[in-house]
Design an enzyme around this catalytic site. Structure first.
Site, PDB file in Angstrom:
ATOM      1  N   GLU A 154      10.107  74.240  98.286  1.00 23.51           N
ATOM      2  CA  GLU A 154      10.692  73.604  99.458  1.00 23.51           C
ATOM      3  C   GLU A 154       9.961  72.288  99.654  1.00 23.51           C
ATOM      4  OE1 GLU A 154       8.185  75.681  99.672  1.00 23.51           O
ATOM      5  OE2 GLU A 154       6.816  74.434 100.844  1.00 23.51           O
TER       6      GLU A 154
ATOM      7  N   LYS B 265      -0.800  67.051  97.186  1.00 22.35           N
ATOM      8  CA  LYS B 265       0.062  68.197  96.857  1.00 22.35           C
ATOM      9  C   LYS B 265      -0.080  68.669  95.411  1.00 22.35           C
ATOM     10  CE  LYS B 265       2.252  68.796 100.823  1.00 22.35           C
ATOM     11  NZ  LYS B 265       2.017  70.029 101.607  1.00 22.35           N
TER      12      LYS B 265
ATOM     13  N   SER C  37      -4.526  61.857 102.772  1.00 21.26           N
ATOM     14  CA  SER C  37      -3.845  62.854 101.942  1.00 21.26           C
ATOM     15  C   SER C  37      -2.764  62.283 101.040  1.00 21.26           C
ATOM     16  CB  SER C  37      -3.260  63.945 102.829  1.00 21.26           C
ATOM     17  OG  SER C  37      -2.423  63.382 103.816  1.00 21.26           O
TER      18      SER C  37
END
Lengths: 267, 401
Positions: B115, B93, B383
């Site tokens: 969010e 991210k 990830s």
């Protein structure tokens, strides 16, 4: 001539502004909506905006979010909302009804079918909050084929460069969102609305209604002095939220007060 | 098809998907963002700063690691892991939040909002907000606040305000609704850092571009370490930002299968899942774009189910919908149980605790590897790391921490 156009011409000839109340269809339950629509007309509504409940109302504040949740607890669908309009039309042939909501329920039904069924039921306009002119071209063409006016939003942030597209696609009236925010938000600044409307009128020939932040006779009077229509939503939905006892009469009485104030606006 | 891939179009369409479906108030802000991003993308100083931050702050490049022991046990293709879990903040991210925070700074915005589902994007946003001195508010579904307590505390430590969202299903989609409401109210002062490759144009494009560093590195590393490109690349898909990041540089590379793994929950056939592509959901409009969407016959968005909060989303980034339609990528699902089994495999056989989201990709690699030969290669985009999931795993095992 469309019912919306006729309504605005009649009002204009009389030097008056349109009063446009909003309620969410199916709130607090589907059986009461048609009765409430008639109560709004009795209180002086010139056009009714009927909210189509959606699971993800990202442009609405808490009041209208809760209204959608109450309606969805009864699984109120777009088809049912159109049915309510057909029911309303049995005893009211004159008051235009605009469906207001989000794109996905209409997408799910498909524009050709939606437009045919809605027109048949007596729906006059459709305002899709999350459908800006950029994505609207083909969809609007289908609505217009069925005589339904596409109502578009304008915002304080709308640059002049976007107004030509709105002018080209819009029908009925345009809805000026008086403030940056969600429905039912704080207070509006009458002075800035007035100067903004003057600017918009240079590009937009349709009547301009103002909504977001109008919640009483006082704010309605002030805005009616500069706009062609005033739109009241969250304040009425709060009334619905108070409970069903005497609800129709309360809506009628509240709107009558607003109507009286508006009619003194340019006196 | 693939040698001329050039998506999206100028209005943000990936075929029939994507686009801009938002209220009028946000249109000007999106146009401003589109123009500013276009300038930034062509500004060598911006690109240099982005890469400098990725190297020195995030710790890139992330390794491409040969999971030799697990590959041996599975007895088929060699599995390599693209180690996004080793990034600062523990997931992919941060690649995107650095890019967007640099954009926010360039645009003079002093406040950022985000969010978050699992909390990884919230943490990554809070992190860069601290790094660049921006005020940060993170919207998080009340349900997720409960199941991701460690990340909530991390965000607070980093100086962000975390707002629990009580509306709707109280998960990621509702957090996104609330972030949109904040943005429409504070549009002049605020930059909205969307965490996945969804939302209105230009977000799906710019999130993809920032995340593409994963696939670009993977290409170089594969050439160096394996001497060729992999036979298959497997990545989990919620909104799909880690998947699009590793897929995108490979779209024009023939012979590389791209496989997205959605959250199968209790099983796609049960309806309790978050796998719109695998379940052949209809296209619809949500959160600013058109994409395949889990909805009922009336167009209401339905509640999703996944063991992993980060995949618990009814839609998917529009580019994935497009890649499915043109058949450049394949989409499958892994159930909660399959993801958990793969989670434990990686812990025990490789000494790596993966995120539950990434465990879905691992679960599919586990199915796929034995069907392939030993000289074939699967790259799994790992990830994120699983530290945040330890309370969930312990609860499932009936263990009190």
């Amino acid at each position: 001539m469309s019912r919306i156009q006729k309504t605005f011409e009649r009002l204009q000839a009389a030097g008056r502004q349109a009063l446009i109340p909003f309620i969410t269809a199916g709130d607090p339950h589907p059986g009461i909506t048609v009765e409430l629509m008639h109560a709004l007309v009795k209180g002086g509504a010139d056009v009714i905006e009927l909210g189509v409940p959606f699971s993800d109302p990202a442009a609405d504040g808490p009041v209208i979010q809760r209204a959608a949740e109450r309606a969805l607890a009864h699984k109120v669908s777009l088809r049912q909302v159109i049915g309510m309009v057909a029911e309303f039309r049995k005893t009211n042939a004159d008051t235009p009804v605009v469906l207001m909501g989000y794109a996905n329920p209409v997408e799910a039904m498909g524009y050709p079918e939606f437009s045919a069924v809605a027109a048949q039921a007596g729906v006059d306009g459709v305002l899709t909050v999350d459908l800006p002119p950029e994505e609207a071209e083909e969809r609007v063409a289908i609505l217009k084929q069925h005589g339904i006016d596409p109502i578009f939003l304008l915002a304080p942030t709308t640059p002049p460069s976007r107004l030509a597209a709105v002018e080209r696609l819009a029908g009925g009236y345009v809805y000026y969102v008086s403030l940056k925010g969600v429905t039912g938000a704080a207070t509006l600044d009458v002075g800035s609305v007035a100067s903004r409307l003057a600017e918009l009128r240079q590009h937009v020939s349709l009547p301009i209604g103002v909504g977001f932040g109008i919640r009483d006779a006082e704010s309605a009077r002030a805005i009616a002095a500069v706009a062609d229509a005033i739109i009241i939503g969250s304040r009425l939905v709060q009334e619905v939220e108070q409970g069903e006892a005497g609800l129709a009469n309360r809506l009628t009485d509240f709107l009558s007060g607003v109507r009286a104030a508006m009619d003194t606006a340019r006196a | 098809m693939s040698d001329c891939y050039n998506q999206p179009d100028l209005q943000g369409h990936f075929g029939q998907f994507g686009g801009i479906y938002v209220a009028e108030t946000l249109m000007a802000a999106l146009e401003e963002l589109r123009i500013e991003y276009d300038k930034a993308k062509h500004d060598p100083a911006f690109i240099a700063e982005f890469h400098h931050e990725l190297k020195h702050y995030v710790g890139r490049p992330s390794p491409l690691y040969h999971a030799q022991r697990w590959s041996e046990i599975l007895g088929g293709a060699q599995i390599y892991l693209k180690r996004e879990d080793l990034n600062h903040t523990g997931a992919h991210k941060v690649n995107n939040t650095i890019g967007q925070a640099l954009l926010a700074r360039r645009m003079g915005k002093k406040r950022v909002i985000a969010e978050t589902g699992a909390g990884q994007h919230g943490v990554a946003s809070a992190t860069v907000a601290a790094r660049y001195g921006l005020e940060c508010v993170v919207y998080m579904g009340a349900e997720d606040v409960k199941r991701q307590a460690p990340n909530v505390f991390r965000m607070k430590l980093l100086g962000a305000k975390v707002v629990p969202v009580e509306s709707g299903s109280k998960t990621l989609k509702d957090a996104m609704n609330e972030a949109m409401r904040d943005w429409v109210t504070n549009v002049d002062s605020t930059y909205y850092i969307i965490g996945t490759c969804a939302g209105p144009h230009p977000y799906p494009m710019l999130v993809r571009d920032f995340q593409s560093v994963i696939g670009e590195e993977c290409k170089r590393q594969s050439a160096e370490q394996i001497g060729r490109q992999p036979d298959a690349i497997v990545a989990c898909v919620g909104g799909g930002s880690n998947a699009i990041g590793i897929f995108h540089p490979y779209i024009n590379v023939p012979g590389v299968r791209l496989i997205g793994v959605e959250a199968g929950g209790h099983g796609v056939e049960t309806g309790m899942h978050a796998a719109p592509l695998t379940a052949n959901a209809k296209p619809g409009v949500l959160h600013g774009n058109r994409t395949y969407l889990m909805q009922d016959e009336n167009g209401q968005i339905v509640e999703t189910h996944s063991i992993s909060a980060g995949l618990d989303y009814p839609g998917v980034g529009p580019e994935h919908s497009y890649l499915k339609d043109i058949q450049r990528a394949e989409y499958v699902a892994a159930t909660d149980d399959e993801a958990l089994a793969a989670f434990h495999d990686l812990c025990r056989f490789e000494g790596i605790i993966p995120a539950l989201e990434s465990s879905h990709a691992l679960a599919h690699a586990k199915k796929l590897a034995p069907t392939m030969s030993r000289d074939q290669v699967i790259v799994v985009n790992l990830s994120g790391r699983g530290d945040k999931d330890i309370p969930t795993i312990a609860r499932l095992a009936g263990i009190e921490l």
